[in-house]
Design a protein around this motif. Sequence first.
Motif, PDB file in Angstrom:
ATOM      1  N   GLU A  73      38.984  32.678  41.053  1.00 46.47           N
ATOM      2  CA  GLU A  73      38.174  33.939  41.008  1.00 46.47           C
ATOM      3  C   GLU A  73      37.199  34.150  42.244  1.00 46.47           C
ATOM      4  O   GLU A  73      36.929  35.167  42.712  1.00 46.47           O
ATOM      5  CB  GLU A  73      37.450  33.876  39.644  1.00 46.47           C
ATOM      6  N   ALA A  76      39.258  35.825  44.938  1.00 51.31           N
ATOM      7  CA  ALA A  76      39.277  37.091  44.547  1.00 51.31           C
ATOM      8  C   ALA A  76      37.986  37.798  45.147  1.00 51.31           C
ATOM      9  O   ALA A  76      37.841  39.026  45.773  1.00 51.31           O
ATOM     10  CB  ALA A  76      39.524  37.428  43.138  1.00 51.31           C
ATOM     11  N   ARG A  77      36.716  37.237  44.761  1.00 52.03           N
ATOM     12  CA  ARG A  77      35.546  38.041  44.816  1.00 52.03           C
ATOM     13  C   ARG A  77      35.007  37.782  46.448  1.00 52.03           C
ATOM     14  O   ARG A  77      34.550  38.787  46.841  1.00 52.03           O
ATOM     15  CB  ARG A  77      34.269  37.107  44.014  1.00 52.03           C
TER      16      ARG A  77
ATOM     17  N   ASN B 435      41.778  35.914  36.715  1.00 54.75           N
ATOM     18  CA  ASN B 435      41.120  35.143  37.780  1.00 54.75           C
ATOM     19  C   ASN B 435      41.393  35.628  39.133  1.00 54.75           C
ATOM     20  O   ASN B 435      40.195  36.055  39.794  1.00 54.75           O
ATOM     21  CB  ASN B 435      41.783  33.604  37.926  1.00 54.75           C
ATOM     22  N   GLN B 436      42.596  36.069  39.613  1.00 54.44           N
ATOM     23  CA  GLN B 436      42.823  36.760  40.802  1.00 54.44           C
ATOM     24  C   GLN B 436      42.269  38.115  40.921  1.00 54.44           C
ATOM     25  O   GLN B 436      41.946  38.713  42.027  1.00 54.44           O
ATOM     26  CB  GLN B 436      44.504  37.060  40.911  1.00 54.44           C
ATOM     27  N   ARG B 437      41.546  38.814  39.877  1.00 59.63           N
ATOM     28  CA  ARG B 437      40.706  39.761  39.822  1.00 59.63           C
ATOM     29  C   ARG B 437      39.387  39.535  39.647  1.00 59.63           C
ATOM     30  O   ARG B 437      38.724  40.530  39.528  1.00 59.63           O
ATOM     31  CB  ARG B 437      41.205  40.751  38.794  1.00 59.63           C
ATOM     32  N   GLY B 438      39.118  38.228  39.988  1.00 57.19           N
ATOM     33  CA  GLY B 438      37.505  38.054  40.168  1.00 57.19           C
ATOM     34  C   GLY B 438      37.004  37.754  38.725  1.00 57.19           C
ATOM     35  O   GLY B 438      35.757  37.593  38.706  1.00 57.19           O
ATOM     36  N   ILE B 439      37.809  37.540  37.738  1.00 59.55           N
ATOM     37  CA  ILE B 439      37.211  37.075  36.328  1.00 59.55           C
ATOM     38  C   ILE B 439      37.430  35.602  35.966  1.00 59.55           C
ATOM     39  O   ILE B 439      38.420  35.002  36.167  1.00 59.55           O
ATOM     40  CB  ILE B 439      37.902  38.154  35.330  1.00 59.55           C
ATOM     41  N   ASP B 440      36.375  34.998  35.614  1.00 56.30           N
ATOM     42  CA  ASP B 440      36.480  33.666  35.659  1.00 56.30           C
ATOM     43  C   ASP B 440      37.100  33.178  34.332  1.00 56.30           C
ATOM     44  O   ASP B 440      37.342  34.178  33.290  1.00 56.30           O
ATOM     45  CB  ASP B 440      35.050  32.862  35.604  1.00 56.30           C
TER      46      ASP B 440
END
Lengths: 260, 481
Positions: A73, A76-77, B435-440
């Motif tokens: 994550e 991605a961020r 996850n790959q989109r920034g979400i844990d």
Amino acid sequence: MLSIKNLKASVEGKEILKGLNLEVNAGEVHAIMGPNGSGKSTLASVLTGKEAYDVTGGQALFEGKDLLDLSPEDRAREGVFLAFQYPVEIPGVSNINFLKTALNEIRAYKGLPNLEAKEFLKLLKEKQKLLEFDAALANRSLNEGFSGGEKKRNEIFQLAMLDPKLAILDETDSGLDIDALRIVSRGVNKLRNGKNSFIIITHYQRLLEYIVPDFVHVLYKGQIVKSGTKELALELEEKGYDWLKEDSHETEAAEILLPR
Amino acid sequence: MSTDLDILKDVSTEEYKYGFTTNIEMEMAPIGLNEDTVRYISAKKNEPEWLLEWRLKAYRQFEKMEWPSWQNFEMPSMDLQSISFYAAPRKKAKLNSLEEVDPELLATFEKLGIPLTEQKMLAGVAVDAVFDSVSVATTFKGKLKEMGVIFCSFGEAVQEYPDLVKKFLGTVVPHTDNIFAALNAAVFSDGSFVYIPKGVRCPMELSTYFRINAENTGQFERTLIVADDDSYVSYLEGCTAPMRDENQLHAAVVELIALENAEIKYSTVQNWYPGDKDGKGGIYNFVTKRGICKGVNSKISWTQVETGSAITWKYPSVILRGDNSTGEFYSVALTKNKQVADTGTKMYHIGKNTRSRIISKGISAGEGQNSYRGLVQVGSGADNARNFTQCDSLLIGDQCGAHTFPYIESKNNSAMVEHEATTSKIGEDQIFYLNQRGIDTEKAVALIVNGYAKEVLNQLPMEFAVEAQKLLAISLEGSVG
Ligand SMILES: Nc1ncnc2c1ncn2[C@@H]1O[C@H](COP(=O)(O)OP(=O)(O)OP(=O)(O)O)[C@@H](O)[C@H]1O
Ligand SMILES: [Mg+2]
């Protein structure tokens, strides 16, 4: 922006990436081609932190940071986006809520406040228009029951919404009809701003006519065995991969060809 | 649209945030259970003779009955002789006056997110607040009364509307129904009473909030809702309890009666203390809930979100007596750690053209055990009965369990009964995708679970849907990865 040195990775004990080198600078478009099973998707998975893959050697720096040390994550961020070769379905989770969550998670990481509902909707509309993306799809559950092509278009829609620094497109063109291919390519071109970079994994030269790459690389048996400009893609289309397979052991030579 | 996000924002690391206790002087019945206990409760509540007799009859029935053994879990040992069956705050509130409610109690409910004072009341939601054995306050009572809607504590109903109570009490769940129903009929203390007169659409959500506070007690409330011809009501119950090492019994009875063209929507967000991660403590939630669609074209709909309790054991059911009547059951039951849920529904098709719909979504995490048990019964006169059952199980981890026990009994050839069941796991690729989109991962699981439960959550009144989503997210914390 991205600097990969001698990257080695294996899955279930089998080595797939065998010392891969790649340099991607800000604003560049790199195409990666190569036969089935050569390790293209594996490279994408390793860079984005998929669990099943073990990095056994080498490094990957993203804007100077050790990418391989970050959680998926956080990668991605930091601005690494992967348009998946096979996007998964998540029933019941609305596309819009998912995007809003993702966007705000990324913003929070950067110390930015959540986007106001109004601003979010504005952004949504703008990107929908840019990519000629069907509003009905945006309102549906995430990829649930989407056709193959719709899933691919949704990946690019997400890419537009999240605005990453580095986007890896894994065979986004496969499954797209001729018109969709043109629309998606046009969208990607509009998203280019000189600062963001793209790694485009594809089997077909056609996509590269629309999105013109600065460099084309051939990945074979876990290594980049040849790099060149867009003409290389044409050559591959014509001759296939056999002529490269013969001299694939000459990896040192290939490294010299790498763009700096 | 902001709901998913709100949940995520509010996900905290607290385990069970309603686990506090209120220190207040209580009046308790002497420990133990016998006929005198029943008389004590009845006297405390100043009940008419007929009600005492009704209770005593139930008590004698209870004494003859045995604990069931068919359930899909081991019956815990419960010593009813070691608890008190009545616990009430000593300072008594005068009915109809919120000002005289003990501030300590008001503070307690406010802390639970249920403000009761005029200035802070939830707009559009009338609340009856039950603390251990008694109702301490009911909001918007006056406003509802103007429309003829009766919404008050059960105790008050017995005093003010004895004829209505007498007419309907025990008609849907008789005291002979099961041992817990018999026990409840004997010792029930409070609960809510609702009557919607002919032709009235209740203008606000009615809701009862149950709070167990006292130690060494059980809670035995009784709710009775009557919707007269052409009326509509949406009712919701919520519940919490302090964290304690010993188990506490909650054995409630709920009866719903829908007359001609009437509709009752009954929603539950159950968050009793579930016990700790080793299974110590927690509420035994053994409840009998049943509704009858008595009139033609009537409808009863149960929606439940069950996240709490050490053991949840209940089957909210509908008797479809009136022709063209409809019964619905929407359920999300989440078990984690060592929690157990054995829940489902029964749909009894008696009238012609009766319809029922069952959507059950079980979620098991940790070592949680989740059983769906359902009965669809079609009587010989129930021409053209229709049932659709969808029963899904979601597993998180590999130490939990999901079980389904669907029963179908049909005595009419024109009946159509459909049953679909699925079992799934949260996929690693789904989590990685998010996850790959920034979400844990924790938020990813909350998103996936809320998506899975959406069809049920959508049935809840707006005000509570967001709460329920948050609850699911919070309840799952720490059970992933
Ligand atoms: N999770 C896995 N488990 C086992 N083998 C794997 C796994 N992932 C990849 N592989 C193997 O690694 C090799 C490289 O696969 P990869 O998907 O990276 O190829 P690719 O270059 O993307 O091929 P394609 O062009 O067909 O998409 C293949 O032999 C594949 O079977
Ligand atoms: Mg691939």
